[in-house]
Scaffold this motif. Sequence first.
Motif, short mmCIF file in Angstrom:
data_model
loop_
_atom_site.label_atom_id
_atom_site.label_comp_id
_atom_site.label_asym_id
_atom_site.label_seq_id
_atom_site.Cartn_x
_atom_site.Cartn_y
_atom_site.Cartn_z
N GLN A 199 -17.70 -11.63 7.84
CA GLN A 199 -16.95 -10.59 7.34
C GLN A 199 -16.27 -11.11 5.95
OE1 GLN A 199 -16.38 -7.37 8.29
NE2 GLN A 199 -17.88 -7.86 9.84
N ARG A 200 -16.24 -9.91 5.01
CA ARG A 200 -15.56 -10.36 3.76
C ARG A 200 -14.08 -10.27 4.04
NH1 ARG A 200 -13.85 -5.38 1.23
NH2 ARG A 200 -14.28 -3.65 2.81
N THR A 201 -13.32 -10.72 2.95
CA THR A 201 -11.86 -10.39 3.08
C THR A 201 -11.47 -9.60 2.16
OG1 THR A 201 -11.55 -12.60 1.26
CG2 THR A 201 -11.49 -13.11 3.60
N LEU A 202 -10.15 -9.10 2.30
CA LEU A 202 -9.60 -8.23 1.45
C LEU A 202 -8.45 -8.86 0.82
CD1 LEU A 202 -9.82 -4.78 3.76
CD2 LEU A 202 -11.38 -5.61 1.95
N LYS A 203 -8.03 -8.36 -0.57
CA LYS A 203 -7.01 -8.94 -1.13
C LYS A 203 -5.58 -7.84 -1.10
CE LYS A 203 -5.49 -10.82 -5.49
NZ LYS A 203 -4.91 -12.14 -5.12
N LEU A 204 -4.56 -8.34 -0.61
CA LEU A 204 -3.41 -7.44 -0.70
C LEU A 204 -2.86 -7.33 -2.02
CD1 LEU A 204 -1.80 -8.53 2.89
CD2 LEU A 204 -3.36 -6.62 2.28
N GLY A 205 -3.06 -6.22 -2.44
CA GLY A 205 -2.41 -5.95 -3.75
C GLY A 205 -3.11 -6.60 -4.80
N VAL B 295 2.91 -5.99 -2.52
CA VAL B 295 1.58 -6.48 -2.28
C VAL B 295 0.94 -5.01 -1.42
CG1 VAL B 295 1.71 -8.81 -2.93
CG2 VAL B 295 2.36 -8.02 -0.42
N ASP B 296 2.00 -4.70 -0.41
CA ASP B 296 1.20 -3.79 0.41
C ASP B 296 2.27 -3.10 1.13
OD1 ASP B 296 1.30 -4.73 3.74
OD2 ASP B 296 2.01 -6.20 2.40
N LEU B 297 2.03 -1.86 1.55
CA LEU B 297 2.67 -0.74 2.16
C LEU B 297 2.55 -0.57 3.85
CD1 LEU B 297 5.12 1.57 2.55
CD2 LEU B 297 3.28 3.07 2.35
N GLN B 298 3.26 -1.25 4.69
CA GLN B 298 2.77 -0.83 5.99
C GLN B 298 3.04 0.51 6.55
OE1 GLN B 298 4.10 -3.31 9.94
NE2 GLN B 298 2.89 -4.52 8.53
N LEU C 158 -0.54 4.27 -4.16
CA LEU C 158 -1.10 2.84 -3.88
C LEU C 158 -2.10 2.53 -4.97
CD1 LEU C 158 -0.62 2.39 -0.13
CD2 LEU C 158 1.16 1.95 -1.72
N SER C 159 -2.91 3.28 -5.08
CA SER C 159 -4.08 3.15 -5.80
C SER C 159 -3.62 3.09 -7.31
CB SER C 159 -5.20 4.35 -5.59
OG SER C 159 -6.22 4.25 -6.30
N GLU C 160 -2.86 4.02 -7.61
CA GLU C 160 -2.44 4.12 -8.98
C GLU C 160 -1.56 2.60 -9.66
OE1 GLU C 160 1.28 5.91 -11.48
OE2 GLU C 160 0.71 7.02 -10.05
N LEU C 161 -1.06 2.07 -8.54
CA LEU C 161 -0.09 0.87 -8.75
C LEU C 161 -0.89 -0.49 -8.32
CD1 LEU C 161 3.38 2.04 -7.56
CD2 LEU C 161 2.58 2.05 -9.90
N GLY C 162 -1.75 -0.40 -7.77
CA GLY C 162 -2.84 -1.57 -7.25
C GLY C 162 -1.82 -2.22 -6.36
N ILE C 163 -1.53 -1.48 -5.18
CA ILE C 163 -0.81 -1.83 -3.92
C ILE C 163 -1.76 -1.44 -2.75
CG2 ILE C 163 1.07 -1.55 -2.49
CD1 ILE C 163 2.90 -0.60 -4.93
N SER C 164 -1.73 -2.56 -1.84
CA SER C 164 -2.64 -2.14 -0.82
C SER C 164 -1.64 -1.71 0.47
CB SER C 164 -3.39 -3.83 -0.16
OG SER C 164 -4.24 -4.22 -1.13
N ALA C 165 -2.41 -1.43 1.50
CA ALA C 165 -1.55 -0.89 2.78
C ALA C 165 -2.21 -1.75 3.97
CB ALA C 165 -2.00 0.44 2.86
#
Length: 333
Positions: free
Chosen positions: A10-16, A180-183, A201-208
Amino acid sequence: MSTNDTKKTQRTLKLGSTGPEVFPLGLGCMGMSGMYGATDDAESIRTIQTAIDRGVTLIDTGDFYGMGHNEMLVGKAIAGRRERVQLSVKFGALRGPDGSWGGVDTRPAAVKNFVAYSLKRLGVEAIDIYRPARLDPNVPIEETIGAIAELVKAGYVRHIGLSEVGAETIRRAHRVHPIVDLQIEYSLASRSPEARIFPVLSELGISATLYGVFSRGLLTGSKPKGPGDYRAYLPRFTGSNREKNEGVVETLQRFAQERRMTPGQLAIAWVLARQPAFVPVVGSKTVAQLDDALGALEHPLSKEDLAALESLGTVAGERYSDEHMKHLDSERR
Protein backbone atom coordinates in the motif's frame (compact mmCIF):
# COMPACT_ATOMS: atom_id res chain seq x y z
CA MET A 1 -2.79 -11.14 -0.36
CA SER A 2 -2.92 -11.35 3.44
CA THR A 3 -3.25 -8.36 5.73
CA ASN A 4 0.26 -9.12 6.97
CA ASP A 5 1.51 -8.01 3.55
CA THR A 6 -0.47 -4.78 3.52
CA LYS A 7 2.45 -2.55 4.47
CA LYS A 8 4.49 -3.77 1.53
CA THR A 9 1.80 -3.18 -1.07
CA GLN A 10 0.00 0.00 0.00
CA ARG A 11 1.12 3.50 -0.82
CA THR A 12 1.20 6.20 1.82
CA LEU A 13 -0.62 9.53 1.77
CA LYS A 14 0.77 12.87 2.87
CA LEU A 15 -1.35 14.90 5.27
CA GLY A 16 -1.47 18.39 3.80
CA SER A 17 1.44 20.23 2.27
CA THR A 18 3.58 20.02 5.41
CA GLY A 19 2.31 16.97 7.30
CA PRO A 20 3.56 13.41 7.74
CA GLU A 21 3.20 10.45 5.39
CA VAL A 22 0.62 8.00 6.71
CA PHE A 23 -0.82 4.60 5.88
CA PRO A 24 -4.10 4.90 3.89
CA LEU A 25 -6.20 3.81 6.90
CA GLY A 26 -5.98 5.22 10.41
CA LEU A 27 -7.07 3.59 13.67
CA GLY A 28 -9.60 5.48 15.78
CA CYS A 29 -9.51 4.51 19.46
CA MET A 30 -12.57 6.25 20.95
CA GLY A 31 -14.63 3.04 21.06
CA MET A 32 -11.98 1.43 23.26
CA SER A 33 -13.06 3.64 26.15
CA GLY A 34 -16.70 2.67 26.52
CA MET A 35 -18.50 4.99 24.11
CA TYR A 36 -20.07 2.01 22.31
CA GLY A 37 -20.60 -0.40 25.16
CA ALA A 38 -18.28 -2.77 27.02
CA THR A 39 -14.59 -2.95 26.13
CA ASP A 40 -11.56 -5.04 27.08
CA ASP A 41 -8.29 -3.17 27.67
CA ALA A 42 -6.10 -6.17 26.87
CA GLU A 43 -7.86 -6.70 23.53
CA SER A 44 -7.71 -2.97 22.81
CA ILE A 45 -3.95 -2.88 23.37
CA ARG A 46 -3.53 -6.00 21.24
CA THR A 47 -5.57 -4.35 18.47
CA ILE A 48 -3.48 -1.17 18.49
CA GLN A 49 -0.23 -3.13 18.47
CA THR A 50 -1.44 -5.45 15.70
CA ALA A 51 -2.47 -2.43 13.63
CA ILE A 52 1.02 -0.95 13.99
CA ASP A 53 2.65 -4.28 13.12
CA ARG A 54 0.53 -4.43 9.94
CA GLY A 55 1.55 -0.99 8.77
CA VAL A 56 -1.06 1.36 10.24
CA THR A 57 0.70 4.54 11.32
CA LEU A 58 -2.00 7.07 12.30
CA ILE A 59 -3.48 6.48 15.77
CA ASP A 60 -6.33 8.83 16.73
CA THR A 61 -7.45 9.60 20.28
CA GLY A 62 -8.87 12.40 22.41
CA ASP A 63 -8.05 13.53 25.94
CA PHE A 64 -11.74 13.36 26.86
CA TYR A 65 -12.33 9.80 25.66
CA GLY A 66 -13.01 7.98 28.90
CA MET A 67 -11.73 11.11 30.74
CA GLY A 68 -8.09 10.24 30.05
CA HIS A 69 -8.52 6.46 29.91
CA ASN A 70 -8.04 6.33 26.14
CA GLU A 71 -4.76 8.24 26.15
CA MET A 72 -3.37 6.02 28.89
CA LEU A 73 -4.44 2.97 26.93
CA VAL A 74 -2.79 4.25 23.75
CA GLY A 75 0.32 5.14 25.75
CA LYS A 76 0.66 1.55 26.97
CA ALA A 77 0.07 0.17 23.47
CA ILE A 78 2.67 2.31 21.71
CA ALA A 79 5.43 1.88 24.30
CA GLY A 80 8.44 0.65 22.34
CA ARG A 81 6.69 1.46 19.04
CA ARG A 82 6.59 5.27 19.25
CA GLU A 83 8.78 5.88 16.21
CA ARG A 84 6.37 3.85 14.03
CA VAL A 85 3.24 5.91 14.69
CA GLN A 86 1.80 9.39 14.30
CA LEU A 87 -0.46 10.38 17.19
CA SER A 88 -3.51 12.50 16.42
CA VAL A 89 -5.00 14.00 19.58
CA LYS A 90 -8.19 16.03 20.03
CA PHE A 91 -8.62 18.32 23.02
CA GLY A 92 -10.95 20.95 24.43
CA ALA A 93 -14.07 19.01 25.36
CA LEU A 94 -15.05 19.32 29.02
CA ARG A 95 -16.43 16.28 30.84
CA GLY A 96 -17.97 15.72 34.27
CA PRO A 97 -17.21 12.78 36.59
CA ASP A 98 -20.52 11.25 35.47
CA GLY A 99 -19.42 11.43 31.83
CA SER A 100 -21.57 14.48 31.11
CA TRP A 101 -20.66 17.03 28.44
CA GLY A 102 -19.59 20.42 29.78
CA GLY A 103 -18.90 22.35 26.61
CA VAL A 104 -15.60 23.31 25.02
CA ASP A 105 -12.63 25.34 26.23
CA THR A 106 -9.89 26.30 23.77
CA ARG A 107 -8.45 29.39 25.45
CA PRO A 108 -4.64 29.59 25.03
CA ALA A 109 -4.06 28.83 28.73
CA ALA A 110 -6.39 25.82 28.51
CA VAL A 111 -4.63 24.56 25.36
CA LYS A 112 -1.29 24.46 27.16
CA ASN A 113 -2.88 22.78 30.19
CA PHE A 114 -4.54 20.10 28.06
CA VAL A 115 -1.36 19.29 26.12
CA ALA A 116 0.67 18.92 29.32
CA TYR A 117 -1.68 16.24 30.62
CA SER A 118 -1.89 14.49 27.23
CA LEU A 119 1.89 14.25 26.93
CA LYS A 120 2.04 12.67 30.39
CA ARG A 121 -0.78 10.18 29.79
CA LEU A 122 0.57 9.16 26.38
CA GLY A 123 4.14 8.91 27.68
CA VAL A 124 5.57 10.90 24.76
CA GLU A 125 7.62 14.05 24.33
CA ALA A 126 5.61 15.41 21.39
CA ILE A 127 2.20 14.94 19.78
CA ASP A 128 2.25 14.58 16.00
CA ILE A 129 -1.09 16.28 15.22
CA TYR A 130 -2.94 18.32 17.83
CA ARG A 131 -6.44 19.64 17.19
CA PRO A 132 -9.35 21.27 19.01
CA ALA A 133 -12.23 18.78 19.04
CA ARG A 134 -14.81 21.47 18.34
CA LEU A 135 -14.94 25.20 17.71
CA ASP A 136 -15.17 27.18 20.94
CA PRO A 137 -17.77 29.92 20.32
CA ASN A 138 -16.13 32.10 22.99
CA VAL A 139 -12.58 32.01 21.61
CA PRO A 140 -11.48 33.24 18.15
CA ILE A 141 -9.94 30.36 16.23
CA GLU A 142 -6.87 32.54 15.63
CA GLU A 143 -6.12 32.56 19.37
CA THR A 144 -6.44 28.78 19.67
CA ILE A 145 -4.27 28.06 16.63
CA GLY A 146 -1.76 30.68 17.77
CA ALA A 147 -1.41 28.87 21.09
CA ILE A 148 -0.84 25.53 19.35
CA ALA A 149 1.68 27.23 17.04
CA GLU A 150 3.64 28.22 20.14
CA LEU A 151 3.62 24.56 21.18
CA VAL A 152 4.93 23.63 17.73
CA LYS A 153 7.76 26.15 18.12
CA ALA A 154 8.56 24.74 21.57
CA GLY A 155 8.63 21.15 20.23
CA TYR A 156 5.63 19.76 22.11
CA VAL A 157 3.47 19.50 18.96
CA ARG A 158 4.60 18.73 15.41
CA HIS A 159 1.55 19.61 13.28
CA ILE A 160 -1.81 21.31 13.69
CA GLY A 161 -5.17 19.87 12.66
CA LEU A 162 -8.82 20.85 12.96
CA SER A 163 -12.01 18.94 13.69
CA GLU A 164 -15.62 19.51 12.63
CA VAL A 165 -15.25 23.13 11.52
CA GLY A 166 -16.61 24.90 8.46
CA ALA A 167 -15.01 26.55 5.45
CA GLU A 168 -14.52 30.03 6.90
CA THR A 169 -13.00 28.71 10.13
CA ILE A 170 -10.60 26.57 8.09
CA ARG A 171 -9.46 29.63 6.13
CA ARG A 172 -8.95 31.72 9.27
CA ALA A 173 -6.99 28.97 11.02
CA HIS A 174 -4.79 28.28 8.01
CA ARG A 175 -3.80 31.96 7.83
CA VAL A 176 -2.31 31.68 11.32
CA HIS A 177 -0.39 28.41 10.82
CA PRO A 178 -0.43 25.66 8.17
CA ILE A 179 -3.18 23.12 8.88
CA VAL A 180 -2.34 19.57 7.83
CA ASP A 181 -5.79 17.98 8.04
CA LEU A 182 -9.40 18.41 9.01
CA GLN A 183 -11.04 15.56 10.89
CA ILE A 184 -14.68 15.27 9.92
CA GLU A 185 -17.41 12.68 9.69
CA TYR A 186 -17.89 11.27 6.20
CA SER A 187 -19.60 8.14 4.93
CA LEU A 188 -22.27 6.87 2.58
CA ALA A 189 -24.71 8.25 5.15
CA SER A 190 -22.97 11.59 5.82
CA ARG A 191 -21.85 13.41 2.67
CA SER A 192 -22.38 17.09 3.52
CA PRO A 193 -18.62 17.98 3.47
CA GLU A 194 -18.59 17.42 -0.30
CA ALA A 195 -20.48 20.65 -0.99
CA ARG A 196 -18.44 23.38 0.70
CA ILE A 197 -15.71 21.93 2.90
CA PHE A 198 -13.80 19.54 0.63
CA PRO A 199 -13.36 22.20 -2.10
CA VAL A 200 -11.75 24.55 0.44
CA LEU A 201 -9.40 21.80 1.63
CA SER A 202 -8.35 21.17 -1.98
CA GLU A 203 -7.78 24.88 -2.58
CA LEU A 204 -5.60 25.29 0.52
CA GLY A 205 -3.67 22.02 0.26
CA ILE A 206 -5.19 20.54 3.42
CA SER A 207 -5.98 16.85 3.84
CA ALA A 208 -8.82 15.19 5.73
CA THR A 209 -9.02 12.30 8.15
CA LEU A 210 -12.50 10.86 7.86
CA TYR A 211 -14.21 9.30 10.85
CA GLY A 212 -17.62 7.68 11.16
CA VAL A 213 -17.19 5.72 7.91
CA PHE A 214 -19.54 3.03 9.33
CA SER A 215 -21.93 5.74 10.56
CA ARG A 216 -21.32 4.43 14.10
CA GLY A 217 -21.94 0.86 13.01
CA LEU A 218 -25.24 1.60 11.27
CA LEU A 219 -23.88 0.65 7.84
CA THR A 220 -22.55 -2.67 9.13
CA GLY A 221 -25.78 -3.67 10.87
CA SER A 222 -24.53 -2.97 14.39
CA LYS A 223 -27.17 -1.81 16.89
CA PRO A 224 -27.01 -0.04 20.29
CA LYS A 225 -26.15 -2.42 23.12
CA GLY A 226 -27.97 -0.88 26.08
CA PRO A 227 -28.20 2.52 27.81
CA GLY A 228 -24.41 2.83 28.10
CA ASP A 229 -24.17 2.88 24.31
CA TYR A 230 -24.77 6.48 23.30
CA ARG A 231 -25.98 5.47 19.83
CA ALA A 232 -29.30 4.63 21.50
CA TYR A 233 -29.98 8.37 21.58
CA LEU A 234 -28.91 9.25 18.03
CA PRO A 235 -31.59 9.99 15.39
CA ARG A 236 -30.49 7.30 12.92
CA PHE A 237 -30.95 4.57 15.52
CA THR A 238 -34.34 5.62 16.88
CA GLY A 239 -38.02 5.69 15.89
CA SER A 240 -39.11 5.58 12.27
CA ASN A 241 -35.56 6.37 11.11
CA ARG A 242 -34.36 3.09 12.60
CA GLU A 243 -36.98 1.09 10.73
CA LYS A 244 -36.24 2.78 7.39
CA ASN A 245 -32.50 2.45 7.85
CA GLU A 246 -32.71 -1.27 8.58
CA GLY A 247 -34.09 -1.73 5.07
CA VAL A 248 -31.28 0.35 3.52
CA VAL A 249 -28.68 -1.62 5.47
CA GLU A 250 -30.10 -4.94 4.30
CA THR A 251 -29.76 -3.71 0.70
CA LEU A 252 -26.15 -2.68 1.31
CA GLN A 253 -25.39 -6.05 2.87
CA ARG A 254 -26.65 -7.85 -0.24
CA PHE A 255 -24.57 -5.51 -2.44
CA ALA A 256 -21.47 -6.35 -0.41
CA GLN A 257 -22.15 -10.08 -0.46
CA GLU A 258 -22.44 -10.05 -4.25
CA ARG A 259 -18.89 -8.63 -4.38
CA ARG A 260 -17.54 -11.00 -1.72
CA MET A 261 -17.05 -8.17 0.74
CA THR A 262 -18.28 -7.58 4.26
CA PRO A 263 -20.50 -4.53 4.90
CA GLY A 264 -17.63 -2.86 6.76
CA GLN A 265 -15.26 -3.38 3.85
CA LEU A 266 -17.86 -1.94 1.49
CA ALA A 267 -18.27 1.19 3.65
CA ILE A 268 -14.50 1.76 3.77
CA ALA A 269 -14.00 0.98 0.07
CA TRP A 270 -16.68 3.54 -0.84
CA VAL A 271 -14.84 6.27 1.11
CA LEU A 272 -11.49 5.28 -0.42
CA ALA A 273 -12.98 5.41 -3.92
CA ARG A 274 -14.85 8.69 -3.41
CA GLN A 275 -11.99 10.52 -1.64
CA PRO A 276 -8.72 8.80 -2.60
CA ALA A 277 -6.56 11.66 -1.26
CA PHE A 278 -8.06 11.43 2.24
CA VAL A 279 -7.57 8.93 5.08
CA PRO A 280 -10.47 7.01 6.67
CA VAL A 281 -10.06 6.57 10.42
CA VAL A 282 -11.67 3.27 11.37
CA GLY A 283 -12.79 2.52 14.92
CA SER A 284 -11.79 -1.12 15.27
CA LYS A 285 -12.03 -2.38 18.87
CA THR A 286 -10.80 -5.92 18.25
CA VAL A 287 -8.21 -7.64 16.10
CA ALA A 288 -11.02 -9.33 14.17
CA GLN A 289 -12.54 -5.94 13.32
CA LEU A 290 -9.11 -4.65 12.33
CA ASP A 291 -8.58 -7.64 10.01
CA ASP A 292 -11.91 -6.89 8.36
CA ALA A 293 -11.09 -3.19 7.90
CA LEU A 294 -7.70 -3.86 6.35
CA GLY A 295 -9.39 -6.25 3.94
CA ALA A 296 -11.10 -3.26 2.31
CA LEU A 297 -7.77 -2.29 0.77
CA GLU A 298 -7.91 -5.49 -1.27
CA HIS A 299 -11.36 -4.70 -2.71
CA PRO A 300 -11.28 -1.37 -4.59
CA LEU A 301 -14.60 -0.27 -6.06
CA SER A 302 -15.01 0.59 -9.75
CA LYS A 303 -16.86 3.64 -11.06
CA GLU A 304 -19.71 1.30 -11.95
CA ASP A 305 -19.76 -0.03 -8.38
CA LEU A 306 -19.91 3.52 -7.02
CA ALA A 307 -22.78 4.49 -9.28
CA ALA A 308 -24.74 1.36 -8.40
CA LEU A 309 -24.05 1.74 -4.69
CA GLU A 310 -25.18 5.35 -4.56
CA SER A 311 -28.51 4.45 -6.14
CA LEU A 312 -29.49 1.97 -3.42
CA GLY A 313 -31.18 4.45 -1.10
CA THR A 314 -30.35 7.09 1.49
CA VAL A 315 -30.07 6.87 5.25
CA ALA A 316 -32.75 8.69 7.26
CA GLY A 317 -31.97 11.05 10.13
CA GLU A 318 -29.17 13.42 11.08
CA ARG A 319 -25.95 12.17 12.63
CA TYR A 320 -26.62 13.97 15.93
CA SER A 321 -29.64 15.49 17.71
CA ASP A 322 -31.00 18.83 16.47
CA GLU A 323 -29.45 20.63 19.44
CA HIS A 324 -26.02 19.10 18.82
CA MET A 325 -26.20 19.86 15.09
CA LYS A 326 -26.82 23.55 15.85
CA HIS A 327 -23.45 23.78 17.60
CA LEU A 328 -21.41 22.12 14.83
CA ASP A 329 -19.44 24.73 12.92
CA SER A 330 -19.04 22.22 10.07
CA GLU A 331 -22.82 22.09 9.56
CA ARG A 332 -23.42 25.84 9.37
CA ARG A 333 -24.64 27.03 6.00
